[in-house]
Design a protein around this motif. Structure first.
Motif, PDB file in Angstrom:
ATOM      1  N   ALA A 264     -27.834   3.344  58.440  1.00 42.79           N
ATOM      2  CA  ALA A 264     -29.090   3.439  59.189  1.00 42.79           C
ATOM      3  C   ALA A 264     -29.580   4.880  59.254  1.00 42.79           C
ATOM      4  CB  ALA A 264     -28.901   2.880  60.594  1.00 42.79           C
ATOM      5  N   ALA A 265     -28.642   5.817  59.385  1.00 48.08           N
ATOM      6  CA  ALA A 265     -29.024   7.235  59.431  1.00 48.08           C
ATOM      7  C   ALA A 265     -29.655   7.666  58.119  1.00 48.08           C
ATOM      8  CB  ALA A 265     -27.801   8.089  59.742  1.00 48.08           C
ATOM      9  N   VAL A 266     -29.091   7.203  56.999  1.00 50.92           N
ATOM     10  CA  VAL A 266     -29.681   7.510  55.682  1.00 50.92           C
ATOM     11  C   VAL A 266     -31.072   6.896  55.571  1.00 50.92           C
ATOM     12  CG1 VAL A 266     -29.439   7.187  53.192  1.00 50.92           C
ATOM     13  CG2 VAL A 266     -27.425   7.707  54.576  1.00 50.92           C
ATOM     14  N   ALA A 267     -31.196   5.642  55.998  1.00 43.58           N
ATOM     15  CA  ALA A 267     -32.495   4.964  55.936  1.00 43.58           C
ATOM     16  C   ALA A 267     -33.530   5.685  56.789  1.00 43.58           C
ATOM     17  CB  ALA A 267     -32.343   3.515  56.390  1.00 43.58           C
ATOM     18  N   ALA A 268     -33.115   6.152  57.967  1.00 44.63           N
ATOM     19  CA  ALA A 268     -34.036   6.858  58.864  1.00 44.63           C
ATOM     20  C   ALA A 268     -34.565   8.132  58.214  1.00 44.63           C
ATOM     21  CB  ALA A 268     -33.337   7.181  60.185  1.00 44.63           C
ATOM     22  N   LEU A 269     -33.713   8.830  57.483  1.00 44.41           N
ATOM     23  CA  LEU A 269     -34.169  10.025  56.773  1.00 44.41           C
ATOM     24  C   LEU A 269     -35.161   9.676  55.670  1.00 44.41           C
ATOM     25  CD1 LEU A 269     -30.815  12.013  56.435  1.00 44.41           C
ATOM     26  CD2 LEU A 269     -32.762  12.599  57.893  1.00 44.41           C
ATOM     27  N   CYS A 270     -34.927   8.553  55.016  1.00 47.72           N
ATOM     28  CA  CYS A 270     -35.789   8.156  53.893  1.00 47.72           C
ATOM     29  C   CYS A 270     -37.186   7.739  54.335  1.00 47.72           C
ATOM     30  CB  CYS A 270     -35.145   7.007  53.118  1.00 47.72           C
ATOM     31  SG  CYS A 270     -33.668   7.465  52.211  1.00 47.72           S
ATOM     32  N   VAL A 271     -37.348   7.376  55.609  1.00 48.72           N
ATOM     33  CA  VAL A 271     -38.663   6.938  56.090  1.00 48.72           C
ATOM     34  C   VAL A 271     -39.260   7.964  57.048  1.00 48.72           C
ATOM     35  CG1 VAL A 271     -38.211   4.481  55.735  1.00 48.72           C
ATOM     36  CG2 VAL A 271     -37.597   5.534  57.926  1.00 48.72           C
ATOM     37  N   GLN A 272     -38.850   9.208  56.917  1.00 42.10           N
ATOM     38  CA  GLN A 272     -39.462  10.257  57.730  1.00 42.10           C
ATOM     39  C   GLN A 272     -40.966  10.309  57.476  1.00 42.10           C
ATOM     40  OE1 GLN A 272     -38.120  12.555  60.128  1.00 42.10           O
ATOM     41  NE2 GLN A 272     -36.621  10.898  60.051  1.00 42.10           N
ATOM     42  N   ASP A 276     -41.757  16.009  53.165  1.00 39.79           N
ATOM     43  CA  ASP A 276     -40.883  17.172  53.021  1.00 39.79           C
ATOM     44  C   ASP A 276     -39.555  16.998  53.752  1.00 39.79           C
ATOM     45  OD1 ASP A 276     -42.757  18.410  51.485  1.00 39.79           O
ATOM     46  OD2 ASP A 276     -43.580  19.658  53.104  1.00 39.79           O
ATOM     47  N   PHE A 277     -39.513  16.108  54.730  1.00 38.67           N
ATOM     48  CA  PHE A 277     -38.288  15.901  55.498  1.00 38.67           C
ATOM     49  C   PHE A 277     -37.423  14.783  54.924  1.00 38.67           C
ATOM     50  CE2 PHE A 277     -41.166  17.698  58.816  1.00 38.67           C
ATOM     51  CZ  PHE A 277     -40.490  18.897  58.991  1.00 38.67           C
ATOM     52  N   ARG A 278     -37.889  14.118  53.884  1.00 38.88           N
ATOM     53  CA  ARG A 278     -37.111  13.044  53.276  1.00 38.88           C
ATOM     54  C   ARG A 278     -36.153  13.631  52.241  1.00 38.88           C
ATOM     55  NH1 ARG A 278     -42.639  10.160  51.769  1.00 38.88           N
ATOM     56  NH2 ARG A 278     -43.526  10.103  53.881  1.00 38.88           N
ATOM     57  N   PRO A 279     -34.932  13.126  52.150  1.00 39.38           N
ATOM     58  CA  PRO A 279     -33.974  13.641  51.166  1.00 39.38           C
ATOM     59  C   PRO A 279     -34.334  13.167  49.769  1.00 39.38           C
ATOM     60  CG  PRO A 279     -33.037  11.757  52.309  1.00 39.38           C
ATOM     61  CD  PRO A 279     -34.359  12.039  52.976  1.00 39.38           C
ATOM     62  N   ASN A 280     -33.916  13.933  48.757  1.00 33.81           N
ATOM     63  CA  ASN A 280     -34.104  13.428  47.401  1.00 33.81           C
ATOM     64  C   ASN A 280     -33.081  12.331  47.130  1.00 33.81           C
ATOM     65  OD1 ASN A 280     -31.612  14.547  46.318  1.00 33.81           O
ATOM     66  ND2 ASN A 280     -32.629  16.539  46.253  1.00 33.81           N
ATOM     67  N   MET A 281     -33.293  11.576  46.068  1.00 36.72           N
ATOM     68  CA  MET A 281     -32.473  10.395  45.843  1.00 36.72           C
ATOM     69  C   MET A 281     -31.044  10.728  45.441  1.00 36.72           C
ATOM     70  SD  MET A 281     -34.231   7.970  46.886  1.00 36.72           S
ATOM     71  CE  MET A 281     -32.924   6.798  46.550  1.00 36.72           C
ATOM     72  N   THR A 282     -30.810  11.896  44.889  1.00 34.54           N
ATOM     73  CA  THR A 282     -29.430  12.292  44.592  1.00 34.54           C
ATOM     74  C   THR A 282     -28.620  12.415  45.876  1.00 34.54           C
ATOM     75  OG1 THR A 282     -30.069  13.425  42.546  1.00 34.54           O
ATOM     76  CG2 THR A 282     -27.982  14.076  43.557  1.00 34.54           C
ATOM     77  N   ILE A 283     -29.233  12.978  46.904  1.00 38.40           N
ATOM     78  CA  ILE A 283     -28.566  13.073  48.206  1.00 38.40           C
ATOM     79  C   ILE A 283     -28.324  11.681  48.778  1.00 38.40           C
ATOM     80  CG2 ILE A 283     -28.870  13.839  50.591  1.00 38.40           C
ATOM     81  CD1 ILE A 283     -30.362  16.281  49.511  1.00 38.40           C
ATOM     82  N   VAL A 284     -29.294  10.807  48.641  1.00 38.73           N
ATOM     83  CA  VAL A 284     -29.146   9.439  49.146  1.00 38.73           C
ATOM     84  C   VAL A 284     -27.992   8.729  48.438  1.00 38.73           C
ATOM     85  CG1 VAL A 284     -30.255   7.176  49.338  1.00 38.73           C
ATOM     86  CG2 VAL A 284     -31.561   9.257  49.838  1.00 38.73           C
ATOM     87  N   VAL A 285     -27.923   8.871  47.119  1.00 37.03           N
ATOM     88  CA  VAL A 285     -26.852   8.235  46.343  1.00 37.03           C
ATOM     89  C   VAL A 285     -25.482   8.736  46.806  1.00 37.03           C
ATOM     90  CG1 VAL A 285     -25.795   8.125  44.047  1.00 37.03           C
ATOM     91  CG2 VAL A 285     -28.246   7.701  44.309  1.00 37.03           C
ATOM     92  N   LYS A 286     -25.371  10.028  46.996  1.00 36.86           N
ATOM     93  CA  LYS A 286     -24.094  10.600  47.440  1.00 36.86           C
ATOM     94  C   LYS A 286     -23.722  10.126  48.849  1.00 36.86           C
ATOM     95  CE  LYS A 286     -24.234  14.757  44.568  1.00 36.86           C
ATOM     96  NZ  LYS A 286     -24.331  16.249  44.533  1.00 36.86           N
ATOM     97  N   ALA A 287     -24.728   9.922  49.682  1.00 42.12           N
ATOM     98  CA  ALA A 287     -24.464   9.445  51.043  1.00 42.12           C
ATOM     99  C   ALA A 287     -24.029   7.980  51.048  1.00 42.12           C
ATOM    100  CB  ALA A 287     -25.705   9.630  51.905  1.00 42.12           C
ATOM    101  N   LEU A 288     -24.558   7.193  50.110  1.00 42.54           N
ATOM    102  CA  LEU A 288     -24.224   5.770  50.065  1.00 42.54           C
ATOM    103  C   LEU A 288     -22.884   5.498  49.379  1.00 42.54           C
ATOM    104  CD1 LEU A 288     -27.658   4.110  49.156  1.00 42.54           C
ATOM    105  CD2 LEU A 288     -26.589   4.295  51.402  1.00 42.54           C
TER     106      LEU A 288
END
Length: 298
Positions: A264-272, A276-288
């Motif tokens: 949920a924390a990752v998802a919350a960042l993705c829908v900022q 500019d406050f959203r992470p790039n997808m490489t960061i998302v992949v590493k978090a998942l």
């Protein structure tokens, strides 16, 4: 199900030709995703661009007629406002989805459309649905894609198919695959591509819950406005004290709470609200990635 953007209201119960003129779509979850073609947003580069060849077989209309029994009802999977989707088999036995686009809804000139097909045909990644062929004969715009054996995520989650409830591990694997597909488009393709139509019906699920991002669609809302709308609705529900309300009740509490909170924390960042406050997808992949091994609570 959403197949070609908006679906109609009435319900619907290379060397590539197939000799089977009466091919019937397999039973089970139908193929989802996709829609009308629109050029994905890519970074601009200076100077004129040289046209690149299409890296997919060009099929004749006669070959496609044989695959689909003249685009008949037996091969029809779904029908929407912008295309009709048919099932077929290539001569090597590979199952494909045949999308016959409604040319009246596609304003792009043929040259632009050909350039779009060329670009899509060169997108090669395990997490992106591959173009298997095309046909532009007699003013048709027909595209062939890999057939998703389990259908689209939207139908799996919300369809009326019984006994097909995704467990926690399967959901994480699907989310991870979708993230990898977006990472490929955003971080690895040059120039980068913004899909502009990510939704559950454009996430295709294959054997062993392998996931691929499906083709680009036509959105009625601009990408930035749509992102802000989703952000406004989703962010309050993803807060730590409310995230349990977002969990699918079909899981019957069979999930690891800490892993759900991290997801949920990752998802919350993705829908900022601000991009500019959203992470790039490489960061998302590493978090998942660590969540792939998370186990439901005993």
């Amino acid at each position: 199900m959403q197949c070609c953007c908006k679906k109609k209201k009435e319900p619907k119960p290379e060397d590539a030709a197939s000799n089977n003129c009466n091919t019937v779509p397999p039973r089970g979850v139908p193929y989802g995703g996709g829609g009308s073609m629109r050029e994905p947003r890519a970074a601009k580069t200076g100077g004129p661009q040289k046209a690149l060849p299409i890296e997919a077989p060009c099929l004749t209309l006669d070959e496609l007629n044989k695959m689909t029994d003249n685009f008949g009802s037996k091969a029809l999977i779904e029908e929407g406002t912008n295309c009709r989707v048919f099932y077929g088999k290539l001569s090597d036995g590979e199952e494909v989805v045949i999308k016959k686009l409604d040319t009246s809804t596609l304003p792009d000139p043929d040259t632009d459309f050909t350039e779009q097909i060329s670009m899509i045909s060169r997108l090669k990644d395990p997490y992106f649905s591959q173009l298997r062929g095309y046909c532009l004969e007699k003013n048709n715009r027909i595209l062939l894609y890999e057939y998703a054996t389990m259908g689209c995520l939207h139908e799996i989650l919300h369809g009326n198919k019984s006994g097909n409830v995704l467990d926690w591990g399967q959901r994480v694997k699907i989310a991870y695959g979708a993230a990898r597909g977006l990472e490929y488009l955003h971080e690895k393709v040059q120039p980068p591509i913004v899909h502009r139509d990510i939704r559950s019906s454009n996430v295709l699920v294959f054997d062993d819950y392998e996931t691929k991002i499906a083709d680009f669609g036509l959105s009625n809302v601009s990408s930035e406005n749509a992102a802000r709308l989703h952000s406004t609705r989703a962010t309050p529900r993803l807060s730590e004290d409310k995230v349990k309300q977002c969990v699918d009740p079909k899981l019957n509490n069979d999930y690891p709470p800490k892993a759900v909170a991290k997801l949920a924390a990752v998802a919350a960042l993705c829908v900022q609200y601000e991009a500019d406050f959203r992470p790039n997808m490489t960061i998302v992949v590493k978090a998942l990635q660590p969540l792939l091994t998370s186990k439901p609570a005993s």
